[in-house]
Design a protein around this motif. Structure first.
Motif, PDB file in Angstrom:
ATOM      1  N   ASP A   1      18.674  48.144  54.894  1.00  0.00           N
ATOM      2  CA  ASP A   1      17.346  48.478  54.378  1.00  0.00           C
ATOM      3  C   ASP A   1      16.319  48.204  55.469  1.00  0.00           C
TER       4      ASP A   1
ATOM      5  N   ALA B   1       5.930  38.400  49.362  1.00  0.00           N
ATOM      6  CA  ALA B   1       5.086  39.112  48.398  1.00  0.00           C
ATOM      7  C   ALA B   1       4.875  38.362  47.071  1.00  0.00           C
TER       8      ALA B   1
ATOM      9  N   THR C   1       4.309  41.194  59.828  1.00  0.00           N
ATOM     10  CA  THR C   1       3.847  40.655  58.547  1.00  0.00           C
ATOM     11  C   THR C   1       2.523  39.908  58.666  1.00  0.00           C
TER      12      THR C   1
ATOM     13  N   ASP D   1       8.257  40.135  54.882  1.00  0.00           N
ATOM     14  CA  ASP D   1       7.113  40.532  54.061  1.00  0.00           C
ATOM     15  C   ASP D   1       7.517  40.641  52.597  1.00  0.00           C
ATOM     16  N   LYS D   2       8.703  41.166  52.359  1.00  0.00           N
ATOM     17  CA  LYS D   2       9.201  41.317  50.989  1.00  0.00           C
ATOM     18  C   LYS D   2       9.403  39.957  50.328  1.00  0.00           C
TER      19      LYS D   2
ATOM     20  N   GLN E   1      13.151  48.015  55.235  1.00  0.00           N
ATOM     21  CA  GLN E   1      11.948  47.323  54.794  1.00  0.00           C
ATOM     22  C   GLN E   1      11.875  45.950  55.445  1.00  0.00           C
ATOM     23  N   ASN E   2      10.665  45.514  55.739  1.00  0.00           N
ATOM     24  CA  ASN E   2      10.442  44.212  56.340  1.00  0.00           C
ATOM     25  C   ASN E   2      10.840  43.121  55.337  1.00  0.00           C
ATOM     26  N   ALA E   3      11.945  42.437  55.601  1.00  0.00           N
ATOM     27  CA  ALA E   3      12.473  41.445  54.657  1.00  0.00           C
ATOM     28  C   ALA E   3      11.560  40.237  54.538  1.00  0.00           C
TER      29      ALA E   3
END
Length: 247
Positions: free
Chosen positions: A101, A111, A138, A107-108, A103-105
């Protein structure tokens, strides 16, 4: 939620002590603050007298099997919590590299904390890696402590070039001089005539002071035991500048 990071490729420049002291000042200002110690050495965790769980297992956190909120620990200071690091964090970068994936882990993972904290401070490992790249992406601002020497300036230049190569915004880099010894002519010259590459730097400078080492004796931020010292006041001034960066 504001997200700040403290980073430097070079060790021994006061990255962690700066992160801990700024986190303490933020908390003292009544700002709910979370300090995430991402350096496997765990120095920030040790300075705040907190240990990671026996096996924090970053793999389970990244896989969603362990909620990152379970790793949060309260400190001895109101409004200041920490996610402690341990040696298992050395695996973090390899695990991030294996994630398909895009997506920036980091940042995730951060959140969900927006409902609980107004400020996140990341104490970064001293390397360029997948982890550091995600941290750079991030963080709203990246603060870099620099000793007024040519080798320290080179680390800033390398970081600025890394930002450009990876299409990150170099203006988010905010250097500041740390461990300043005004008995040294080079330090005095750099403070009075900062290189052009540091045009986005902070005005506050942190002096070299033996009392900083006593943070290890007390396992506590400077302001909690030596608030009237010049270096503690310098960190208070630095915090005011950093706070002014908030949107």
């Amino acid at each position: 939620m504001n997200k700040l990071a403290f980073f430097n490729l070079k060790g021994g420049v006061g990255k962690t002590t700066s992160a801990v002291n700024i986190a303490w000042h933020a908390a003292q200002d009544g700002i709910p603050t979370l300090l995430w110690d991402l350096d496997p050495q765990g120095a920030a965790s040790w300075l705040l007298h907190r240990k990671a769980k026996s096996k924090s297992e970053p793999k389970k956190v990244l896989a969603g099997k362990t909620a990152i909120g379970e790793l949060v620990k309260a400190t001895d200071y109101p409004n200041l919590d920490i996610i402690p690091a341990d040696f298992s964090f050395r695996e973090f970068d390899v695990l991030l590299s294996d994630i398909t994936d895009k997506q920036n882990a980091v940042d995730k993972l951060l959140a969900p904390f927006s409902e609980r904290y107004a400020l996140i401070i990341l104490d970064c490992p001293p390397s360029f890696s997948t982890l550091s790249e995600q941290i750079f992406d991030t963080a709203d601002v990246l603060y870099m402590p620099l000793i007024p020497t040519h080798l320290s300036l080179r680390t800033f230049e390398q970081t600025r070039d890394f930002f450009k190569q990876h299409k990150l915004k170099p203006k988010r880099l905010r250097p500041f001089f740390n461990m300043v010894d005004r008995r040294r002519s080079l330090h005095r010259v750099m403070i009075s005539h900062p290189p052009k590459m540091l045009k986005n730097g902070l005005q506050s400078t942190i002096p070299y002071a033996a009392v900083v080492e006593r943070m290890g004796d007390f396992q506590a931020p400077l302001g909690s035991f030596a608030e009237n010292t010049p270096v503690a006041q310098a960190y208070a001034n630095l915090w005011q500048e950093i706070k002014a960066d908030f949107p």
